[in-house]
Design an enzyme around this catalytic site. Structure first.
Site, PDB file in Angstrom:
ATOM      1  N   SER A 111       0.840  -1.194   0.000  1.00 30.54           N
ATOM      2  CA  SER A 111       0.000   0.000   0.000  1.00 30.54           C
ATOM      3  C   SER A 111       0.875   1.244   0.000  1.00 30.54           C
ATOM      4  CB  SER A 111      -0.874   0.008   1.253  1.00 30.54           C
ATOM      5  OG  SER A 111      -1.488   1.271   1.408  1.00 30.54           O
ATOM      6  N   LYS A 154       2.558  -3.423   5.588  1.00 31.33           N
ATOM      7  CA  LYS A 154       2.563  -3.363   4.115  1.00 31.33           C
ATOM      8  C   LYS A 154       3.987  -3.206   3.562  1.00 31.33           C
ATOM      9  CE  LYS A 154      -1.728  -3.869   2.844  1.00 31.33           C
ATOM     10  NZ  LYS A 154      -2.105  -5.202   2.317  1.00 31.33           N
ATOM     11  N   TYR A 164      -0.597  -0.627   9.859  1.00 28.09           N
ATOM     12  CA  TYR A 164      -0.854  -1.052   8.480  1.00 28.09           C
ATOM     13  C   TYR A 164       0.351  -0.750   7.577  1.00 28.09           C
ATOM     14  CZ  TYR A 164      -3.587  -1.100   4.080  1.00 28.09           C
ATOM     15  OH  TYR A 164      -4.077  -1.346   2.826  1.00 28.09           O
TER      16      TYR A 164
END
Ligand code: NAI
Length: 299
Positions: free
Chosen positions: A152, A169, A165
């Site tokens: 991401s 990622k 996150y």
């Protein structure tokens, strides 16, 4: 050139909705036998249901394709092993793994609870290890494999409120880079995408942009990257809204202090612009390339 997947066996995690569903449907249309994995939980990772995976399988089979559902969570070693086992039991092998399952627990770093860190790392980063390792062993044995990891921009470039996150990622980039090197001799390619797409995870965040970034616009690059026709490995792509770009980690030529010279902190301050100057950068293909650059500087 036509890209076909006849006879190929593909695992797609998180294929009950969003991006994963578009991959599974098109793989099925193009002749792949698909393991449609989805835990069927909520966007924050709580809950579970069989219906999302079942619905994707039903669509594939209604269109004349072959697919089997898997409801295992990617977030445990047992779940990861069971997903590859499902492919072996139903179709006898595995050729493609698309690691796509994901959840969100956004919090600013000061407010991040351990449970929200753990859940996100478990699904995105550890989940990719758990799912990919059993499949990688099969691929190594047969001398063919295509791996795709879903990173991401939140990790590759950074995004407010997504330390858990973003770290998970970016961890996937490291995992893919090493697997690209470990798999090179046995025909296993590994690549990464950083997508932007409308889904239940992003609908609210995207606002008016949502209608311009349908998941179907990400699918063609993802399928190309897991096709036999694609010779690329060790790469990262940004993809969304019909724009397809390569992202890479480059190294500037930098500044060399001189053989046997230990620079002062002030020397670094004086040369910081040389250290950072982007002209003439290289894209190392592995840690050994980085060492080669150093050896070159050392003469
Ligand atoms: P989505 O929520 O529609 O799809 C994710 C799927 O993963 C869901 O169907 C969910 O049930 C499944 N899942 C969650 N935890 C699981 C587990 N433990 N085991 C098995 N399945 C599980 O969202 P979307 O947007 O399609 O996300 C797909 C991937 O793309 C995710 O990894 C996400 O982080 C990533 N991504 C998406 C972006 C976007 O703009 N939509 C941006 C950057 C990355």
């Amino acid at each position: 050139m036509t890209i076909e997947f006849d006879g190929r066996v593909a695992i797609v995690t998180g294929a009950g909705g969003g991006l994963g569903k578009t991959y599974a449907l098109e793989l099925g249309r193009r002749g792949a036998k698909v393991v449609v994995n989805d835990l069927g939980g909520n966007p924050d990772g709580t809950g579970a249901a069989a219906s999302p995976a079942d619905a994707t399988v039903a669509e594939i089979t209604a269109a004349g394709g072959e697919a089997v559902a898997s409801y295992d969570s990617v977030a445990t070693p047992e779940g990861g092993a069971a997903i590859t086992q499902t492919a072996l039991d139903a179709f006898g092998t595995v050729d493609i793994v698309i690691n796509n399952a994901g959840i969100l627990r956004d919090k600013s770093f000061a407010n991040l609870a351990v449970a929200d860190l753990q859940a996100v790392i478990d699904v995105h980063l550890l989940g990719a290890f758990y799912v990919t390792q059993p499949a990688f062993r099969v691929m190594k044995e047969k001398g063919y494999g295509r791996l795709l990891f879903t990173s991401s921009a939140a990790g590759v470039f950074g995004n407010f409120g997504q330390t858990n996150y973003g770290a998970a990622k970016m961890g996937l980039v490291g995992l893919s880079n090493v697997l690209a090197l470990e798999g090179a001799k046995t025909g296993i390619h590994s690549n990464v995408i950083a997508p932007i797409a409308r889904s239940r995870l992003t609908e609210e965040l995207l606002g008016p942009l949502a209608s311009a970034v349908e998941p179907d616009l990400v699918m063609p690059l993802s399928l190309y990257l897991v096709s036999e026709a694609c010779e690329l490995t060790h790469e990262i792509f940004s993809v969304g809204g019909g724009k397809y770009s390569r992202v890479f980690i480059g190294e500037t030529p930098g500044w060399f202090a001189g053989k046997g010279v230990t620079p002062t902190v002030e020397d670094i301050a004086e040369h910081i612009c040389d250290i950072r100057a982007e002209e003439g950068y290289t894209v190392p293909g592995g840690a050994n390339d980085d060492i080669r650059l150093l050896l070159k500087a050392l003469g």
